[in-house]
Write a protein that holds these residues in place. Structure first.
Motif, PDB file in Angstrom:
ATOM      1  N   GLY A  26     -11.300   7.116  -8.101  1.00  0.00           N
ATOM      2  CA  GLY A  26     -10.468   8.267  -7.790  1.00  0.00           C
ATOM      3  C   GLY A  26     -10.253   8.523  -6.311  1.00  0.00           C
ATOM      4  N   TRP A  27     -10.153   7.485  -5.513  1.00  0.00           N
ATOM      5  CA  TRP A  27     -10.058   7.657  -4.059  1.00  0.00           C
ATOM      6  C   TRP A  27      -8.679   8.143  -3.626  1.00  0.00           C
ATOM      7  CZ3 TRP A  27      -8.229   4.855   0.477  1.00  0.00           C
ATOM      8  CH2 TRP A  27      -8.901   5.189   1.661  1.00  0.00           C
ATOM      9  N   GLU A 149     -14.237 -12.361   8.782  1.00  0.00           N
ATOM     10  CA  GLU A 149     -15.075 -11.820   7.713  1.00  0.00           C
ATOM     11  C   GLU A 149     -14.791 -10.333   7.482  1.00  0.00           C
ATOM     12  OE1 GLU A 149     -17.135 -13.682   5.712  1.00  0.00           O
ATOM     13  OE2 GLU A 149     -16.046 -15.264   6.778  1.00  0.00           O
ATOM     14  N   ALA A 150     -13.672  -9.849   7.992  1.00  0.00           N
ATOM     15  CA  ALA A 150     -13.305  -8.446   7.773  1.00  0.00           C
ATOM     16  C   ALA A 150     -13.188  -8.177   6.279  1.00  0.00           C
ATOM     17  CB  ALA A 150     -11.982  -8.138   8.472  1.00  0.00           C
ATOM     18  N   PRO A 151     -13.655  -7.036   5.803  1.00  0.00           N
ATOM     19  CA  PRO A 151     -13.616  -6.742   4.370  1.00  0.00           C
ATOM     20  C   PRO A 151     -12.188  -6.713   3.823  1.00  0.00           C
ATOM     21  CG  PRO A 151     -15.032  -5.192   5.529  1.00  0.00           C
ATOM     22  CD  PRO A 151     -14.302  -5.965   6.574  1.00  0.00           C
ATOM     23  N   VAL A 152     -12.086  -6.998   2.541  1.00  0.00           N
ATOM     24  CA  VAL A 152     -10.836  -6.857   1.804  1.00  0.00           C
ATOM     25  C   VAL A 152     -10.817  -5.469   1.171  1.00  0.00           C
ATOM     26  CG1 VAL A 152      -9.463  -7.692  -0.146  1.00  0.00           C
ATOM     27  CG2 VAL A 152     -10.661  -9.324   1.330  1.00  0.00           C
ATOM     28  N   VAL A 153      -9.705  -4.768   1.326  1.00  0.00           N
ATOM     29  CA  VAL A 153      -9.527  -3.437   0.741  1.00  0.00           C
ATOM     30  C   VAL A 153      -8.528  -3.557  -0.405  1.00  0.00           C
ATOM     31  CG1 VAL A 153      -8.534  -1.141   1.142  1.00  0.00           C
ATOM     32  CG2 VAL A 153     -10.111  -2.147   2.810  1.00  0.00           C
ATOM     33  N   SER A 154      -8.900  -3.040  -1.571  1.00  0.00           N
ATOM     34  CA  SER A 154      -8.070  -3.154  -2.772  1.00  0.00           C
ATOM     35  C   SER A 154      -7.917  -1.792  -3.423  1.00  0.00           C
ATOM     36  CB  SER A 154      -8.722  -4.142  -3.750  1.00  0.00           C
ATOM     37  OG  SER A 154      -8.027  -4.166  -4.988  1.00  0.00           O
ATOM     38  N   LEU A 155      -6.665  -1.430  -3.750  1.00  0.00           N
ATOM     39  CA  LEU A 155      -6.360  -0.155  -4.389  1.00  0.00           C
ATOM     40  C   LEU A 155      -5.595  -0.392  -5.683  1.00  0.00           C
ATOM     41  CD1 LEU A 155      -5.253   1.692  -1.173  1.00  0.00           C
ATOM     42  CD2 LEU A 155      -7.142   2.427  -2.621  1.00  0.00           C
ATOM     43  N   GLU A 181      -9.556   2.413 -12.713  1.00  0.00           N
ATOM     44  CA  GLU A 181      -8.516   3.352 -13.090  1.00  0.00           C
ATOM     45  C   GLU A 181      -7.549   3.542 -11.929  1.00  0.00           C
ATOM     46  OE1 GLU A 181      -8.400   4.540 -16.118  1.00  0.00           O
ATOM     47  OE2 GLU A 181     -10.447   4.210 -16.880  1.00  0.00           O
ATOM     48  N   SER A 182      -6.423   4.181 -12.219  1.00  0.00           N
ATOM     49  CA  SER A 182      -5.447   4.472 -11.182  1.00  0.00           C
ATOM     50  C   SER A 182      -6.081   5.330 -10.088  1.00  0.00           C
ATOM     51  CB  SER A 182      -4.259   5.212 -11.793  1.00  0.00           C
ATOM     52  OG  SER A 182      -3.191   5.314 -10.881  1.00  0.00           O
ATOM     53  N   GLY A 183      -5.893   4.914  -8.840  1.00  0.00           N
ATOM     54  CA  GLY A 183      -6.465   5.622  -7.701  1.00  0.00           C
ATOM     55  C   GLY A 183      -7.782   5.078  -7.213  1.00  0.00           C
ATOM     56  N   ASP A 184      -8.366   4.113  -7.928  1.00  0.00           N
ATOM     57  CA  ASP A 184      -9.669   3.565  -7.537  1.00  0.00           C
ATOM     58  C   ASP A 184      -9.548   2.631  -6.333  1.00  0.00           C
ATOM     59  OD1 ASP A 184     -10.638   4.947  -9.682  1.00  0.00           O
ATOM     60  OD2 ASP A 184     -11.521   3.211 -10.698  1.00  0.00           O
ATOM     61  N   LEU A 185     -10.595   2.623  -5.541  1.00  0.00           N
ATOM     62  CA  LEU A 185     -10.712   1.773  -4.358  1.00  0.00           C
ATOM     63  C   LEU A 185     -11.859   0.793  -4.548  1.00  0.00           C
ATOM     64  CD1 LEU A 185     -10.409   1.119  -1.215  1.00  0.00           C
ATOM     65  CD2 LEU A 185     -12.042   2.997  -0.857  1.00  0.00           C
ATOM     66  N   VAL A 186     -11.642  -0.463  -4.172  1.00  0.00           N
ATOM     67  CA  VAL A 186     -12.711  -1.463  -4.094  1.00  0.00           C
ATOM     68  C   VAL A 186     -12.641  -2.103  -2.711  1.00  0.00           C
ATOM     69  CG1 VAL A 186     -13.601  -3.666  -4.947  1.00  0.00           C
ATOM     70  CG2 VAL A 186     -12.773  -1.948  -6.571  1.00  0.00           C
ATOM     71  N   VAL A 187     -13.783  -2.211  -2.053  1.00  0.00           N
ATOM     72  CA  VAL A 187     -13.871  -2.885  -0.755  1.00  0.00           C
ATOM     73  C   VAL A 187     -14.993  -3.904  -0.848  1.00  0.00           C
ATOM     74  CG1 VAL A 187     -14.227  -2.620   1.722  1.00  0.00           C
ATOM     75  CG2 VAL A 187     -13.085  -0.793   0.434  1.00  0.00           C
ATOM     76  N   ARG A 223       0.434  -2.236 -13.867  1.00  0.00           N
ATOM     77  CA  ARG A 223      -0.465  -1.863 -12.767  1.00  0.00           C
ATOM     78  C   ARG A 223       0.032  -2.432 -11.455  1.00  0.00           C
ATOM     79  NH1 ARG A 223      -5.102  -5.054 -10.626  1.00  0.00           N
ATOM     80  NH2 ARG A 223      -6.504  -3.647  -9.499  1.00  0.00           N
ATOM     81  N   LEU A 224      -0.088  -1.647 -10.386  1.00  0.00           N
ATOM     82  CA  LEU A 224       0.112  -2.130  -9.029  1.00  0.00           C
ATOM     83  C   LEU A 224      -1.241  -2.251  -8.341  1.00  0.00           C
ATOM     84  CD1 LEU A 224       3.192  -0.063  -7.779  1.00  0.00           C
ATOM     85  CD2 LEU A 224       3.166  -2.433  -8.553  1.00  0.00           C
ATOM     86  N   ASN A 225      -1.402  -3.320  -7.585  1.00  0.00           N
ATOM     87  CA  ASN A 225      -2.627  -3.537  -6.825  1.00  0.00           C
ATOM     88  C   ASN A 225      -2.247  -3.844  -5.379  1.00  0.00           C
ATOM     89  OD1 ASN A 225      -4.942  -6.233  -6.424  1.00  0.00           O
ATOM     90  ND2 ASN A 225      -5.391  -4.071  -6.139  1.00  0.00           N
ATOM     91  N   LEU A 226      -2.701  -3.005  -4.471  1.00  0.00           N
ATOM     92  CA  LEU A 226      -2.458  -3.190  -3.047  1.00  0.00           C
ATOM     93  C   LEU A 226      -3.719  -3.723  -2.408  1.00  0.00           C
ATOM     94  CD1 LEU A 226      -1.037  -2.737  -0.293  1.00  0.00           C
ATOM     95  CD2 LEU A 226      -1.789  -0.359  -0.414  1.00  0.00           C
ATOM     96  N   THR A 227      -3.631  -4.883  -1.751  1.00  0.00           N
ATOM     97  CA  THR A 227      -4.782  -5.425  -1.028  1.00  0.00           C
ATOM     98  C   THR A 227      -4.421  -5.578   0.445  1.00  0.00           C
ATOM     99  OG1 THR A 227      -4.204  -7.752  -1.446  1.00  0.00           O
ATOM    100  CG2 THR A 227      -5.623  -6.649  -3.051  1.00  0.00           C
TER     101      THR A 227
END
Length: 235
Positions: A26-27, A149-155, A181-187, A223-227
């Protein structure tokens, strides 16, 4: 965009999926999610239009729009090769739009929110927006074309998915499945930066009401995924 993706952060605790991989449910708020949905048609029109890249003699099932650099199965490129368009035939090679300022702000907020403070001032120079239809998936792969080695950000925006996060050695187990779920963030970065990961399933009919309404209006199921990434490449 300053107001929509400014310096505010939602008070959401991060959860560890694996060492180096953080998940924040829910980010993004509902307004940010619906805005992303409504931008898809503009992004998909180009200059590099939404397309399914060629991989190992076939085509990905997921449609992709790049910013900054164009991703190909052979690595990043400055320009997309000629892409077939149903309305215009084959387009000539073209360069993508640069990574916009709001994506830079999102990247920096995301790494700061998940404990990757060393990268809080980094500037992502590549972004991919992927569109998963309800019956599509993405096999296990790792983001190995970047030189840093910068982290990958995924929404995630839209319908929920099963996100499979594996190990750095093989596409097979051990892995961990979580439902995004929609709005979730993974780094993911550090020891998880080169881990294999994939999306084996989309869960139709699971988008929040406001997001689902925006998707219907936009004719954009799934679903849309922004990285966001920092490639380390020089132009």
């Amino acid at each position: 965009m300053g107001a929509l993706f400014g310096d505010e952060t939602l008070p959401r605790p991060a959860r560890e999926v694996a060492p180096g991989c953080q998940w924040v449910p829910g980010w993004l708020d509902a307004g940010q999610q619906t805005w992303v949905v409504r931008q898809w048609s503009t992004w998909a029109a180009g200059p590099v239009p939404a397309h399914r890249p060629a991989v190992r003699g076939g085509r990905m099932s997921v449609a992709m729009v790049p910013f900054g650099w164009v991703w190909t199965s052979g690595g990043y490129a400055r320009e997309a090769p000629g892409i077939e368009s149903p309305d215009e035939g084959t387009r000539p090679p073209s360069a993508p739009l640069p990574v916009p300022d709001w994506m830079v702000r999102v990247y920096r907020r995301a790494v700061a929110a998940t404990g990757f403070d060393a990268w809080a001032d980094a500037t992502p120079d590549a972004a991919l927006v992927n569109h998963y239809l309800p019956d599509t998936s993405m096999g296990m792969h790792r983001d190995a074309d970047e030189l840093t080695e910068a982290p990958v950000v995924s929404l995630s925006v839209g319908e929920a998915c099963t996100f499979r996060f594996g190990n750095t050695e093989t596409r097979t187990r051990p892995w961990t499945d979580i439902r995004l779920e929609s709005g979730d963030l993974v780094v993911f970065g550090g020891p998880a930066r080169r881990a294999f990961h994939g999306v084996p399933r989309i869960h139709p009919g699971t988008a929040p009401d406001a997001v689902a309404a925006a998707q219907v209006e936009a004719g954009l199921p799934g679903r849309l995924n922004l990285t966001l990434r920092v490639t380390g490449l020089e132009r």
